[in-house]
Design a protein around this motif. Structure first.
Motif, short mmCIF file in Angstrom:
data_model
loop_
_atom_site.label_atom_id
_atom_site.label_comp_id
_atom_site.label_asym_id
_atom_site.label_seq_id
_atom_site.Cartn_x
_atom_site.Cartn_y
_atom_site.Cartn_z
N GLN A 12 1.02 -1.25 -0.24
CA GLN A 12 0.15 0.10 -0.03
C GLN A 12 0.87 1.08 -0.12
OE1 GLN A 12 -0.70 -2.56 2.59
NE2 GLN A 12 -1.94 -3.39 1.22
N ILE A 13 1.23 1.61 -1.22
CA ILE A 13 2.00 2.77 -1.24
C ILE A 13 1.37 4.26 -0.91
CG2 ILE A 13 3.35 4.42 -3.05
CD1 ILE A 13 3.91 1.36 -4.64
N GLN A 14 1.81 4.90 0.12
CA GLN A 14 1.39 6.19 0.64
C GLN A 14 2.48 6.94 0.90
OE1 GLN A 14 -2.59 5.53 2.99
NE2 GLN A 14 -0.97 4.28 4.11
N VAL A 15 2.47 8.12 -0.11
CA VAL A 15 3.49 9.14 -0.04
C VAL A 15 3.19 10.29 -0.34
CG1 VAL A 15 5.62 9.91 -1.31
CG2 VAL A 15 5.25 7.30 -1.02
N LEU A 16 3.65 11.41 0.77
CA LEU A 16 3.71 12.69 0.55
C LEU A 16 4.76 13.17 0.13
CD1 LEU A 16 1.77 15.25 2.95
CD2 LEU A 16 4.05 15.81 1.72
N GLY A 17 4.69 13.75 -1.33
CA GLY A 17 6.11 13.94 -2.01
C GLY A 17 5.91 13.30 -3.36
N MET A 18 7.00 12.42 -3.68
CA MET A 18 7.20 11.74 -4.88
C MET A 18 7.52 10.33 -4.47
SD MET A 18 9.60 12.45 -8.07
CE MET A 18 10.95 11.53 -7.37
N ALA A 19 6.56 9.63 -5.34
CA ALA A 19 6.92 8.06 -5.39
C ALA A 19 7.25 7.97 -6.84
CB ALA A 19 5.48 7.25 -4.96
N SER B 211 -2.37 -0.76 -3.57
CA SER B 211 -3.06 0.68 -3.78
C SER B 211 -1.80 1.68 -3.99
CB SER B 211 -4.03 0.86 -2.95
OG SER B 211 -3.22 0.81 -1.44
N ILE B 212 -2.16 2.60 -4.52
CA ILE B 212 -0.95 3.72 -4.37
C ILE B 212 -1.68 5.10 -4.29
CG2 ILE B 212 0.46 5.11 -5.98
CD1 ILE B 212 0.72 2.51 -7.91
N HIS B 213 -1.24 5.75 -3.22
CA HIS B 213 -1.97 7.21 -2.77
C HIS B 213 -0.78 7.97 -2.69
CE1 HIS B 213 -4.92 9.89 -0.93
NE2 HIS B 213 -3.92 10.34 -0.37
N VAL B 214 -0.55 9.13 -3.42
CA VAL B 214 0.42 9.82 -3.61
C VAL B 214 -0.08 11.31 -3.75
CG1 VAL B 214 2.56 10.89 -4.80
CG2 VAL B 214 2.15 8.10 -5.06
N LEU B 215 0.28 11.98 -2.64
CA LEU B 215 -0.16 13.53 -2.66
C LEU B 215 1.40 14.25 -3.02
CD1 LEU B 215 -1.64 13.51 1.04
CD2 LEU B 215 -2.67 14.01 -1.34
#
Length: 137
Positions: free
Chosen positions: A91-98, A115-119
């Motif tokens: 479950q990829i959750q990143v604030l910045g850059m993935a 899942s991928i959630h990138v802000l």
């Protein structure tokens, strides 16, 4: 080919486009002409940083509450193969850059990424983004 060659070339910034009213734009130009800022971009970056500083506590609390990885996080083919071998789903959750390495096959990504959630920004091949579209929030 070494591991460094597999990592994407990362830009230090992303380009965005905004629309401003004539009066706001005129006021920005006035401040630039008066020497408060070197150019329009300088004023806009400063304004954004000031707003982010104003809300820094909210950002920190939300990052902790949502268990987001803060900054840059790169997922290599080896990372995904290790997850597959361990029977784990990411479950990829990143604030910045993935970023997902260019050599990651679509099949491997589908087997390992839940899942991928990138802000911020997600760097991955077009094929991976298309295949994972239903898992990208």
């Amino acid at each position: 080919m070494n591991a460094r060659d597999l990592k994407p070339k990362l830009a230090e910034s992303e380009k965005i486009t905004i629309n401003l009213g004539h009066i706001d734009l005129g006021q920005i130009d006035l401040l630039v002409n008066e020497g408060f800022y070197s150019n329009r971009t300088d004023l806009i970056r400063t304004a954004i940083r000031n707003q982010l500083n104003t809300h820094a506590d909210v950002v920190r609390q939300t990052v902790a509450r949502k268990s987001l990885v803060l900054g840059l996080h790169h997922y290599s083919r080896a990372d995904l193969e290790a997850a597959l071998k361990a029977g784990e789903r990411l479950q990829i959750q990143v604030l910045g850059m993935a970023s997902i390495a260019a050599d990651v096959p679509v099949e491997l990504a589908l087997e390992t990424i839940d899942s991928i959630h990138v802000l911020g920004v997600l760097h991955a091949s077009s094929a991976l983004k298309t295949a994972l579209a239903s898992r990208i929030q």
